[in-house]
Scaffold this motif. Structure first.
Motif, PDB file in Angstrom:
ATOM      1  N   ILE A   7     -15.404  -1.330 -10.672  1.00 22.64           N
ATOM      2  CA  ILE A   7     -14.206  -0.661 -10.163  1.00 22.64           C
ATOM      3  C   ILE A   7     -14.060  -1.148  -8.729  1.00 22.64           C
ATOM      4  N   ALA A   8     -13.118  -2.043  -8.481  1.00 28.00           N
ATOM      5  CA  ALA A   8     -13.081  -2.701  -7.172  1.00 28.00           C
ATOM      6  C   ALA A   8     -11.739  -3.402  -6.965  1.00 28.00           C
ATOM      7  N   GLY A   9     -11.622  -4.054  -5.806  1.00 30.53           N
ATOM      8  CA  GLY A   9     -10.415  -4.793  -5.475  1.00 30.53           C
ATOM      9  C   GLY A   9     -10.511  -6.247  -5.904  1.00 30.53           C
ATOM     10  N   SER A  10      -9.354  -6.884  -5.999  1.00 30.47           N
ATOM     11  CA  SER A  10      -9.286  -8.288  -6.395  1.00 30.47           C
ATOM     12  C   SER A  10      -9.297  -9.189  -5.156  1.00 30.47           C
ATOM     13  N   THR A  37      -8.595  -1.715  -8.229  1.00 27.49           N
ATOM     14  CA  THR A  37      -8.123  -0.655  -7.331  1.00 27.49           C
ATOM     15  C   THR A  37      -7.152  -1.161  -6.274  1.00 27.49           C
ATOM     16  N   ALA A  38      -7.208  -2.443  -5.969  1.00 28.25           N
ATOM     17  CA  ALA A  38      -6.344  -3.017  -4.938  1.00 28.25           C
ATOM     18  C   ALA A  38      -6.239  -4.520  -5.151  1.00 28.25           C
ATOM     19  N   ILE A  39      -5.171  -5.101  -4.643  1.00 27.83           N
ATOM     20  CA  ILE A  39      -4.974  -6.542  -4.689  1.00 27.83           C
ATOM     21  C   ILE A  39      -4.951  -7.054  -3.258  1.00 27.83           C
ATOM     22  N   VAL A  50      -3.279  -6.459   1.988  1.00 29.33           N
ATOM     23  CA  VAL A  50      -3.882  -5.605   0.968  1.00 29.33           C
ATOM     24  C   VAL A  50      -2.827  -4.661   0.422  1.00 29.33           C
ATOM     25  N   GLU A  51      -2.770  -4.530  -0.891  1.00 30.67           N
ATOM     26  CA  GLU A  51      -1.870  -3.553  -1.510  1.00 30.67           C
ATOM     27  C   GLU A  51      -2.641  -2.777  -2.557  1.00 30.67           C
ATOM     28  N   GLY A 110     -13.372  -8.936   9.549  1.00 31.63           N
ATOM     29  CA  GLY A 110     -12.999  -7.813  10.400  1.00 31.63           C
ATOM     30  C   GLY A 110     -11.838  -6.977   9.901  1.00 31.63           C
ATOM     31  N   HIS A 111     -11.183  -7.364   8.803  1.00 27.42           N
ATOM     32  CA  HIS A 111     -10.041  -6.613   8.272  1.00 27.42           C
ATOM     33  C   HIS A 111     -10.540  -5.321   7.623  1.00 27.42           C
ATOM     34  N   ALA A 112      -9.953  -4.176   8.030  1.00 23.43           N
ATOM     35  CA  ALA A 112     -10.354  -2.880   7.474  1.00 23.43           C
ATOM     36  C   ALA A 112      -9.926  -2.788   6.008  1.00 23.43           C
ATOM     37  N   LEU A 113     -10.867  -2.418   5.132  1.00 19.69           N
ATOM     38  CA  LEU A 113     -10.584  -2.307   3.700  1.00 19.69           C
ATOM     39  C   LEU A 113     -10.675  -0.866   3.194  1.00 19.69           C
ATOM     40  N   LEU A 114     -11.081   0.051   4.047  1.00 24.00           N
ATOM     41  CA  LEU A 114     -11.150   1.466   3.685  1.00 24.00           C
ATOM     42  C   LEU A 114     -10.427   2.264   4.763  1.00 24.00           C
TER      43      LEU A 114
END
Length: 269
Positions: A7-10, A37-39, A50-51, A110-114
């Motif tokens: 269960i994760a992002g692409s 969960t996200a692309i 991120v979407e 460094g891009h925030a993913l949460l």
């Protein structure tokens, strides 16, 4: 064959996220399934966009899998918003198999993913369901609110956080400046140190995703938590050793290094 769900992002570049998870599952001999969960739009230079997938669609994906297919282990990666976290927690509440939670908060570049408000939801709703949670040092520093710069500080931080929340924690020490790559597992009142020689390699994209997926695969195969971490760390170390250039930035680890023979053309140095 054992079945493992991620269960994760692409990751559009294929080195991390869902793509790394499925490659890891295949390399270790288990059947991989996915709930996205996200692309992300990303490449070897970083994450550009991120979407999120809607929580409704995330729930539909989960229901599709669990209503039809036996799930022998679950790996949870990037879950960027609170509603999605709540949906996952609801769907896994009565799941009895092993769960590996990789609290993906910030990309290597460094891009925030949460999202900030989702951090507390992740700790409150998903960590209690996990067989083990696998933060790296920046993620643990963020959750604990203190700096970690030595292996001794890793041990103290892991013990404090695990005891406070009554969970098992594997703290990854790849960010330390040390000769060895040291990870600390705290479970059932004891900590265990895992060490491998640190490899000086540039191409390390997706190492966290790969490690957590390898742990989930071994848990599905019936290995103990300690053995699963041991085997997973060895697998990741070799995947890093054979990592390769892709694009103009940080390339991926080589998930299928065991299936490839070295030739004059293939250079992993």
């Amino acid at each position: 064959m054992k079945h493992v769900l991620t269960i994760a992002g692409s990751d559009s570049s294929g080195g991390a996220g869902i793509q790394a998870d499925l490659k890891t599952f295949s390399a270790l001999g288990v059947y991989g399934m996915s709930v996205i969960t996200a692309i992300t739009a990303q490449n070897t230079l970083g994450v550009q966009a991120v979407e999120d997938v809607s929580p409704t669609l995330v729930e539909a994906q989960l229901n599709s899998i669990f209503s039809d297919i036996r799930v022998d282990a679950v790996k949870i990666g990037m879950v960027s918003n609170e509603k999605t976290i709540q949906v996952i927690a609801k769907c896994l509440k009565h799941y009895k198999g092993p769960v590996v939670l990789d609290p993906v908060m910030v990309a290597k570049g460094g891009h925030a993913l949460l999202k900030e408000h989702a951090e507390q939801a992740l700790m409150e709703h998903l960590m209690p369901l996990a067989t083990v949670t696998t933060p790296n040092i920046p993620e643990m520093e963020r959750m604990l609110g203190q700096a970690i710069s030595t292996v001794d500080e890793m041990k103290l931080a892991t013990t404090e956080f695990a005891q406070k929340r009554d969970i098992a924690i594997l703290l990854k020490g790849g960010h330390l400046e040390s000769i060895d790559a040291s990870d600390i597992l705290y479970t059932e009142g004891m900590y265990h140190l895992f060490q491998e020689a640190r490899l000086k390699r540039q191409h390390t994209h997706g190492t966290g995703c790969t490690l957590s997926s390898a742990i989930a695969a071994h848990l599905a195969l019936g290995d103990s938590l300690i053995d699963s971490v041991t085997y997973a760390k060895r697998y990741v170390t070799e995947a890093i050793r054979y990592g390769f250039a892709l694009g103009n930035g940080i390339g991926p680890t080589h998930h299928f290094y065991g299936l490839w023979r070295e030739t004059d053309v293939y250079n992993h140095s």
